[in-house]
Design an enzyme around this catalytic site. Structure first.
Site, PDB file in Angstrom:
ATOM      1  N   ASP A   1     -10.550  -6.805  -1.380  1.00 42.17           N
ATOM      2  CA  ASP A   1      -9.218  -6.875  -1.966  1.00 42.17           C
ATOM      3  C   ASP A   1      -9.283  -6.081  -3.273  1.00 42.17           C
ATOM      4  OD1 ASP A   1      -6.910  -7.546  -3.393  1.00 42.17           O
ATOM      5  OD2 ASP A   1      -6.827  -9.581  -2.567  1.00 42.17           O
TER       6      ASP A   1
ATOM      7  N   ARG B   1      11.203  -1.667  13.250  1.00 47.94           N
ATOM      8  CA  ARG B   1      10.031  -2.553  13.229  1.00 47.94           C
ATOM      9  C   ARG B   1       8.782  -1.823  13.704  1.00 47.94           C
ATOM     10  NH1 ARG B   1       8.711  -5.905  17.125  1.00 47.94           N
ATOM     11  NH2 ARG B   1      10.844  -6.126  17.883  1.00 47.94           N
TER      12      ARG B   1
ATOM     13  N   LYS C   1       1.570  -5.577  -7.240  1.00 50.25           N
ATOM     14  CA  LYS C   1       0.983  -5.618  -8.582  1.00 50.25           C
ATOM     15  C   LYS C   1       0.916  -4.207  -9.176  1.00 50.25           C
ATOM     16  CE  LYS C   1       0.493  -9.952  -7.456  1.00 50.25           C
ATOM     17  NZ  LYS C   1      -0.685 -10.467  -6.797  1.00 50.25           N
TER      18      LYS C   1
ATOM     19  N   TYR D   1      -8.375 -15.020  -4.858  1.00 45.16           N
ATOM     20  CA  TYR D   1      -6.934 -15.256  -4.997  1.00 45.16           C
ATOM     21  C   TYR D   1      -6.545 -16.536  -4.249  1.00 45.16           C
ATOM     22  CZ  TYR D   1      -1.934 -14.594  -4.627  1.00 45.16           C
ATOM     23  OH  TYR D   1      -0.581 -14.770  -4.679  1.00 45.16           O
TER      24      TYR D   1
HETATM   25  C1  LIG Z   1      -0.951 -11.222  -5.617  1.00 44.89           C
HETATM   26  C2  LIG Z   1      -2.228 -11.052  -4.907  1.00 44.89           C
HETATM   27  C3  LIG Z   1      -2.282 -11.139  -3.500  1.00 44.89           C
HETATM   28  C4  LIG Z   1      -1.069 -11.474  -2.662  1.00 44.89           C
HETATM   29  O1  LIG Z   1      -0.098 -10.455  -2.692  1.00 44.89           O
HETATM   30  P1  LIG Z   1       1.492 -10.701  -2.558  1.00 44.89           P
HETATM   31  O2  LIG Z   1       2.044  -9.326  -2.691  1.00 44.89           O
HETATM   32  O3  LIG Z   1       1.909 -11.662  -3.629  1.00 44.89           O
HETATM   33  O4  LIG Z   1       1.742 -11.295  -1.198  1.00 44.89           O
HETATM   34  C5  LIG Z   1      -3.507 -10.915  -2.889  1.00 44.89           C
HETATM   35  N1  LIG Z   1      -4.616 -10.646  -3.616  1.00 44.89           N
HETATM   36  C6  LIG Z   1      -4.601 -10.574  -4.955  1.00 44.89           C
HETATM   37  C7  LIG Z   1      -5.863 -10.285  -5.706  1.00 44.89           C
HETATM   38  C8  LIG Z   1      -3.407 -10.775  -5.650  1.00 44.89           C
HETATM   39  O5  LIG Z   1      -3.401 -10.714  -6.989  1.00 44.89           O
END
Ligand SMILES: *Cc1c(COP(=O)(O)O)cnc(C)c1O
Length: 349
Positions: free
Chosen positions: A143, A16, A168, A74
């Site tokens: 982001d 951890r 992603k 998001y």
């Molecule tokens: C999917 C997504 C998230 C969240 O990520 P997870 O891996 O699903 O927890 C945050 N920001 C954007 C732009 C996303 O497409």
């Protein structure tokens, strides 16, 4: 893959606290973004750690001030804090965003940027916004999930913190859930690592290893997916079934000029809106055969979904909007499938 290590090992002690696979992934992503990366168990764990850290800055009113966010950010990010803690702006409107910072002077924990936004594909003037925020003492978070470090490096554009859903494009194969934060400030990194350790929002070593393998093909995947997206967007424009096509690489798109200035490439996401509303959009999603109707995005395989099928999706998103996440398949196969699904959707309604 171990949870514990022989006592005295200088590189590892307990799973951890740290892990050698995390370190390899963090070095690679840090190099790509020009900062120091910290891997988290999911994109949302990363978003949460950053929002908590920003909200704990001294001098903010309880319970941590407000966060200025894009209207179409998001949905998970918008659902994380109580609605009253968000000030929603059109992030493509620089003057309105700066006005929101001034209207909430002294109480803004962070300016949150997505560019392009998910799924509205609004393009922010990141340089102008980060310098306006900096002049007001407000930290900026970007982001960078959609653009990836192949498309943009927000730290170089003045952002203080970058977050990623590694799930992603970075990992790219729809086979894991992971997140990351990148900063250029050692104090912020130390605070985020401390939060990860205390809260236990830790990444699986195996998933991190898969993500590291995904990073090795990031550039070729993103370039191919982007070339496919550009070709499909051009062909979709003007289709009689569609009310609107959004893609920042189209000269007709409202974000085109700014995307050319702020992004190295316009990305792999295309959004379409249908004449006839949600019913036609749903019929279209049912009719594809090669494309996969599924949520998430940024994988080697092409997926699509009508975003408003989720109650949490922003009401500012049109009911009929279908988000196409373009993969790396043969573009003619992708087009043939879209074409037949468009015919089939409009024939049945
Ligand atoms: C999917 C997504 C998230 C969240 O990520 P997870 O891996 O699903 O927890 C945050 N920001 C954007 C732009 C996303 O497409």
């Amino acid at each position: 893959m171990a949870s514990t290590y022989v006592a005295g090992d200088p590189g590892a002690a307990y799973g951890r606290w740290t892990n050698p696979v995390w370190t390899s992934f963090e070095q690679a992503l840090g190099d790509l973004e020009g900062g120091v990366a910290t891997v988290f168990s999911s994109g949302m764990a990363a978003v949460n750690a950053v929002l908590e850290h920003a909200s704990s800055r001294p001098g903010l009113p309880a319970p941590g001030g407000v966060v200025v966010v894009p209207d179409g950010a998001y949905s998970g990010t918008l659902a994380l804090l109580p609605p009253a803690r968000y000030v929603r702006v059109d992030i493509a409107d620089t003057a309105a965003t700066v006005a929101a910072l001034d209207a909430h002077s002294g109480e803004v924990a962070a300016l949150w940027i997505e560019s392009p936004t998910n799924p509205a594909l609004a393009i922010a003037d990141v340089n102008a916004l980060t310098s306006a925020a900096r002049a007001r003492g407000v930290p900026t978070v970007v982001d960078n999930t959609f653009a990836t470090p192949v498309g943009a490096n927000p730290l170089a554009a003045g952002a203080d913190v970058v977050v990623h859903s590694v799930t992603k494009l970075l990992a790219g194969h729809s086979d894991l859930v992971l997140g990351a934060v990148v900063t250029g400030d050692p104090t912020t990194t130390a605070a985020l690592v401390d939060r990860r350790t205390r809260q236990g929002s830790v990444a699986s070593p195996f998933d991190t290893w898969l993500a590291l393998r995904g990073l090795r093909t990031l550039v070729v995947r993103v370039e191919r997916a982007c070339a496919n997206a550009a070709m499909l967007a051009e062909r979709l424009v003007g289709h009689p079934a569609l009310a609107r096509v959004r893609y920042p690489g189209l000269p007709s798109d409202p974000g085109y000029e700014r995307a050319r200035r702020t992004l190295r490439m316009p990305g792999s996401i295309v959004c379409v809106e249908f004449h006839g509303g949600a019913a036609v959009a749903d019929a279209f999603c049912d009719a594809v055969r090669l494309w996969m109707p599924a949520t998430s995005l940024g994988a080697v395989e092409s997926t699509l979904e009508r975003r408003r099928r989720w109650p949490a999706e922003s009401a500012s998103v049109d009911e009929s909007l279908v988000r196409l996440s373009v993969g790396i398949e043969d573009v003619e196969d992708l087009w043939t499938d879209l074409e037949q699904a468009l015919v089939s959707a409009t024939a049945h309604t």
